[in-house]
Design an enzyme around this catalytic site. Sequence first.
Site, PDB file in Angstrom:
ATOM      1  N   GLU A   6       0.632  -1.052  -0.169  1.00  0.00           N
ATOM      2  CA  GLU A   6      -0.010   0.040   0.131  1.00  0.00           C
ATOM      3  C   GLU A   6       0.835   1.263  -0.045  1.00  0.00           C
ATOM      4  OE1 GLU A   6      -2.520   2.290  -0.441  1.00  0.00           O
ATOM      5  OE2 GLU A   6      -3.764   0.998   0.914  1.00  0.00           O
TER       6      GLU A   6
ATOM      7  N   HIS B 228      -0.610   4.405  -0.362  1.00  0.00           N
ATOM      8  CA  HIS B 228      -1.437   5.445   0.386  1.00  0.00           C
ATOM      9  C   HIS B 228      -1.393   7.019  -0.442  1.00  0.00           C
ATOM     10  CE1 HIS B 228      -2.231   3.166   4.245  1.00  0.00           C
ATOM     11  NE2 HIS B 228      -3.300   3.459   3.722  1.00  0.00           N
TER      12      HIS B 228
ATOM     13  N   GLU C  40       0.002  -0.499  -4.451  1.00  0.00           N
ATOM     14  CA  GLU C  40      -1.272   0.322  -4.655  1.00  0.00           C
ATOM     15  C   GLU C  40      -1.147   1.700  -4.374  1.00  0.00           C
ATOM     16  OE1 GLU C  40      -5.341   0.428  -1.586  1.00  0.00           O
ATOM     17  OE2 GLU C  40      -4.507  -1.558  -2.063  1.00  0.00           O
TER      18      GLU C  40
ATOM     19  N   GLU D  87      -9.680   3.991  -4.860  1.00  0.00           N
ATOM     20  CA  GLU D  87     -10.705   3.960  -3.744  1.00  0.00           C
ATOM     21  C   GLU D  87     -11.200   5.459  -3.453  1.00  0.00           C
ATOM     22  OE1 GLU D  87      -8.204   4.310   0.240  1.00  0.00           O
ATOM     23  OE2 GLU D  87      -7.320   2.732  -0.918  1.00  0.00           O
TER      24      GLU D  87
ATOM     25  N   HIS E 163     -12.014  -2.023  -2.489  1.00  0.00           N
ATOM     26  CA  HIS E 163     -11.369  -1.927  -1.102  1.00  0.00           C
ATOM     27  C   HIS E 163     -12.496  -1.673   0.043  1.00  0.00           C
ATOM     28  CE1 HIS E 163     -10.786   1.716   1.709  1.00  0.00           C
ATOM     29  NE2 HIS E 163      -9.556   1.665   1.239  1.00  0.00           N
TER      30      HIS E 163
END
Length: 395
Positions: A203, A205, A229, A255, A305
Site C-alpha cells: 500500500e 496511500h 497500490e 478507492e 477496497h
Amino acid sequence: MLTVDRTRPATSAGRIARVETLTLGTAWRDFSFVRIHTDEGLTGIGEITHPYRGRETCSLTHAMAERHLLGADPFDVEEIWLRMYQGDFLRGGDVGGVVLSGVDQALYDIMGRTLGVPAYRLMGGAVRQRVRVYANGWYTGERDPSSFAERARETVARGYTALKFDPFGAGLGTLDRAELRRSVEIVAAVRDAVGPDVDLFVEGHARFAMATADRLVRELAPFDLGWFEEPLPWTHIERYAELRATATMPIAGGEHFHNRYEYARLFAADAVDIVQPDLSMAGGPTEVRKIGAIADAHAMVVAPHNSNSPLCTTISVHSVAGMPNLLILETFDGALEPFVFEALRGVVPIEDGEVALPSTPGYGVELVDEVFEEHPPSHRFWNMFSPGWERRNRR
C-alpha cells in the site's frame, strides 16, 4: 423523476417511512450505519462509515431522507440513486458518496428480505460460490522487519492466503535513504516469512512523488508483489500510466473515487491494472457493478477496497458474487474486537481466506442496538503521515 411519486402503486415492501443512523466505536475507527424502515414493517441496513467524518455522514443521511427517501418505494433503486445524486445538485463529494452508497446498500437488503432471497440474487446472481479475501490491519505495532514478519506469519496461520500492508511509515512525497532501505527490508522480511505462495500487496496511500514511486517499483520488483497500490497522488493521475510502463508488478487504485463519473479520468488515463471501488464510498451495489463493467471493457480486474466493518464485507461479497472480473476482496475483519461481531449479528464468516455465498434473505444481518449503546463513538483521529501511525496512535 427527481421527486418522490407517492401516487404510483408501491411494491409489497411498502414505502420508506423512517430512516435512522447508528455509530459503533472501535479501536480501528467509528463504524456508522443507516437503517431504513418501510410502512410494511420491513427494514434494510447499509454502511455509512467515513474514516473521520462520521457526524457529517449521519447528519446528511437524515437530511437526504427528508428530501429524497420518505415515501419512496425501496424497489426503485435506480430512481432513488439518481434522485440523491442529481437531485442534491452539488452532488456531495466524499460525504455525499458515502451516504448515497449506504442508502443504496440498504435498499437491496429490503428487496431481498421482501422477496425471501439473498441480496446477490438481485445483483446479477453468482458466477462463483466463494469469494477470496485478503487481510489488512494485521500489522499494527512496531515498524521493524522482524515485527512485521512475525505478525505476517500469525495472519497466514489463521488461514489467509493474501496480505496487504504499508511498510512506509510516515513517508510523504520522498523517502530518505534510511527510510527507503527500512521499507524495502520490511517487504523482504514479510516475503521471507510467508513464503512464495502467499500473495502480498503493498500500500502506497497515494503519497509519493514520481521519482520516489519509480524508485520503489524497481526496489520492490524482487518480491513478486500482487500489486503496488496508489503509489502516486490522484492529483497526478495522468502519470500513473507512465509508472505502469516501468513497473514489473500490477498497479492498483481507485478507492478515492465516488462514482463512475469520477472514475472516468482513471479509465481515460489507463491509470491502473486493478480497480478498487469501495462499496461504501463508490455508490453502493448499483454503481459498483457499473464501474466493474467499465473496468472489464478496459481489460482491468476489480479488487474492492474495504477498510470498513464486517457489514461492508458482507455487502461486498453479495455485490461481487456476479462480477466476472473480480480478483479479490479486502477485509479488516480479522483485526476487530469480538463485540463488533456481536453488534453486527449475522455477518459472513471468513474461513481459510474465503467467504461462501450467503443464503439468508437480504444480507441476513441485524444491528444489535444494545451493543451499540455499550460502545459509543470516540470521534478520534490518527494521522497516517505522522510518526508512529502504524501503531494507531490517536488523539
